[in-house]
Design a protein around this motif. Structure first.
Motif, short mmCIF file in Angstrom:
data_model
loop_
_atom_site.label_atom_id
_atom_site.label_comp_id
_atom_site.label_asym_id
_atom_site.label_seq_id
_atom_site.Cartn_x
_atom_site.Cartn_y
_atom_site.Cartn_z
N SER A 66 0.97 -1.39 0.13
CA SER A 66 -0.28 0.21 0.10
C SER A 66 0.54 1.11 0.06
CB SER A 66 -1.08 0.13 1.44
OG SER A 66 -0.21 0.00 2.41
N VAL A 67 1.57 0.80 0.92
CA VAL A 67 2.58 2.03 1.11
C VAL A 67 3.07 2.78 -0.38
CG1 VAL A 67 4.39 3.58 1.43
CG2 VAL A 67 3.86 2.22 3.25
N ALA A 68 3.64 1.64 -1.57
CA ALA A 68 4.89 1.96 -2.54
C ALA A 68 3.01 2.56 -3.77
CB ALA A 68 5.28 0.60 -3.81
N VAL A 69 2.10 1.66 -3.92
CA VAL A 69 0.94 2.06 -4.49
C VAL A 69 0.68 3.66 -4.42
CG1 VAL A 69 -1.95 1.21 -5.15
CG2 VAL A 69 0.11 -0.06 -4.81
N ALA A 70 0.14 3.61 -2.67
CA ALA A 70 -0.59 5.24 -2.57
C ALA A 70 1.25 6.44 -3.18
CB ALA A 70 0.15 5.25 -1.27
N LYS A 71 2.27 6.12 -2.60
CA LYS A 71 3.15 7.44 -3.53
C LYS A 71 3.48 7.23 -4.93
CE LYS A 71 8.66 7.45 -2.73
NZ LYS A 71 8.41 8.27 -5.12
N ALA A 72 3.12 5.59 -5.78
CA ALA A 72 3.17 6.12 -6.54
C ALA A 72 1.76 7.09 -7.69
CB ALA A 72 2.78 4.39 -7.77
N GLY A 73 0.47 6.40 -7.13
CA GLY A 73 -0.54 8.07 -7.22
C GLY A 73 -0.87 8.97 -6.86
N ALA A 74 -0.11 9.11 -6.33
CA ALA A 74 0.65 10.92 -6.43
C ALA A 74 0.74 11.53 -7.46
CB ALA A 74 1.76 11.15 -4.96
N GLU A 75 1.76 10.08 -8.27
CA GLU A 75 1.97 11.02 -9.41
C GLU A 75 1.43 10.33 -10.44
OE1 GLU A 75 6.74 10.24 -9.74
OE2 GLU A 75 6.48 11.22 -7.62
#
Length: 451
Positions: A66-75
């Motif tokens: 979830s951390v990686a998905v949330a970070k990627a989703g910001a871009e």
């Protein structure tokens, strides 16, 4: 007029996301009382343990994705979708392996472990895909999928009980978990339909799957530590006390968790908002006004909760359990949850500062302190000891996070000149919650013992 419209538009997104989080929490809270209509009191306690392990395993099976998905989703929402699919496949694959291993092990215990693992994998998939919907800023879809995820399972089992068995029944716990697995599978298919696969999307180097795993895996320790603080009390109660004590505490804990209707909305909305407007939320006056509204809303809802349980205790008995100590446990745990909400006001400052490692360290320290204290508390005071331990760990955790958040704000030139007012407000609100629960405890004891 245009300024008012802009304000309303700005309010719509936090309102919808906050409502979605509240409904998701409400569905989770609803599951245990409904399960009480389908399980014996002893199996209900073990089901509560299964629910706790589902929340832990979903993070482990998805490798903290979830951390990686949330970070990627910001871009890029497309990058987030591609990562969500990959982490979901890992979670379902690992869950399937655990199920097979369990099926080859002890007949009943292995089956329970396997069912919990598969449910956890689907829970992980749904959480990952919700982050993709959030990244796309599709508030309506997010609200709909939150409702589907939260209520499909508990309302489905309730409909089954009422239509097939015409009321309360004691089913084997394996049947209830199998029904939950089937419902989760249907909901997961709905998420894929809403979001799509995204398998052919090429990920940039910054969001490559290998790099994303390296980013996410360390957060598993943070998730595990928080799970211990949220769930270990019931696991230890199950080992040191009777099944009836575990069931009694689980019911009280589930009732207290209704307060997360407020807290979960804050947890979903505040991090992005505070990281985007550090100066505004760092201002002691603005933050104090927000905490004042939070405290008023929390105490008011908590009083309503106590009144509602008093009606069930005295008249309806829908929960099928009458023990005056429920009010005491409910009051202590509910008071601890008040500090959880305050924690969500402060921890985003550390995220804004990039000090996630510091947050993890404080979480682990709180977990260790909790682990040391909870066993003797339960050994000597049973369910009440577990409630006290839960309250104390959240008080300690909130103040430790607040300390380092205030240090960061001081570094950027924002003083903490409302510290006394904030602490007084939080302390007074928690005292009110405890005092009112004690009053209800005394009244219920008089009714129960007839003195």
């Amino acid at each position: 007029m245009s300024a008012l419209i802009d304000r309303l538009k700005g309010f719509r997104q936090p309102a919808i996301f906050g409502l979605s989080a509240a409904l998701s929490r409400a569905g989770g809270i609803l599951a245990v009382p409904i399960a009480a209509q389908a399980l014996s009191l002893e199996d209900l306690g073990y089901y509560a343990i299964c629910v706790a392990f589902i929340q832990l395993l979903c993070q482990f099976l998805s490798l903290g994705g979830s951390v990686a998905v949330a970070k990627a989703g910001a871009e890029s929402a497309d990058d987030a979708r591609a990562l969500a699919l990959r982490f979901s496949m890992v979670a379902i694959g690992l869950g399937g392996l655990v199920f097979l291993a369990g099926a080859l092990g002890k007949p009943r215990y292995g089956l329970l472990v396997g069912l919990v693992a598969l449910i956890s994998a689907l829970e992980a998939q749904q959480q990952l895909y919700q982050l993709v919907i959030r990244a796309r800023e599709r508030e309506g879809v997010f609200l709909f999928t939150s409702i589907l995820k939260a209520f499909a399972w508990p309302l489905g089992v309730l409909a089954y009980i009422l239509t097939v068995h015409q009321g309360r029944v004691d089913l084997p716990i394996e049947v209830v978990l199998t029904f939950q697995l089937a419902t989760y599978a249907a909901v997961s298919i709905g998420f894929v339909i809403a979001v799509g696969f995204g398998w052919n999307h090429s990920l940039p180097a910054s969001a490559a799957f290998g790099a994303s795993i390296l980013l996410s895996v360390p957060m598993v320790l943070h998730s595990f530590s928080q799970w211990v603080m949220n769930s270990a009390d019931r696991v230890i109660l199950g080992q040191l006390t009777s099944g009836e004590t575990l069931a009694f505490y689980s019911l009280a804990y589930s009732l207290a968790s209704i307060m997360f209707v407020i807290v979960s909305g804050m947890a979903l909305y505040l991090p992005h908002e505070i990281m985007k407007h550090v100066d505004r939320w760092g201002d002691p006056g603005f933050r104090y006004r927000f905490l004042r509204w939070y405290a008023a809303a929390y105490v008011s809802l908590f009083i309503l909760l106590l009144f509602a349980y008093m009606i069930d205790y005295s008249i309806t008995n829908l929960l099928r359990y009458r023990n005056s100590d429920m009010f005491l446990v409910l009051g202590i745990v509910g008071t601890g949850f008040l500090f959880t909400g305050v924690y969500h006001v402060y921890v985003p400052f550390l995220f804004a500062a990039g000090r996630t490692g510091l947050v993890t360290i404080q979480t682990v320290k709180a977990c260790v302190a909790y682990s040391i204290s909870i066993v003797p508390l339960i050994y000597f005071f049973d369910a009440i000891g577990a409630a006290i331990g839960t309250m104390l760990v959240w008080i300690y955790y909130m103040f430790s996070i607040r300390k380092y958040s205030i240090e960061y704000l001081d570094e950027i030139g924002i003083s903490d000149h409302h510290m006394i007012r904030e602490i007084t407000l939080i302390s007074a609100s928690s005292s009110v919650c405890l005092l009112i629960s004690l009053i209800f405890w005394v009244i219920s004891g008089i009714q129960f013992y007839g003195v």
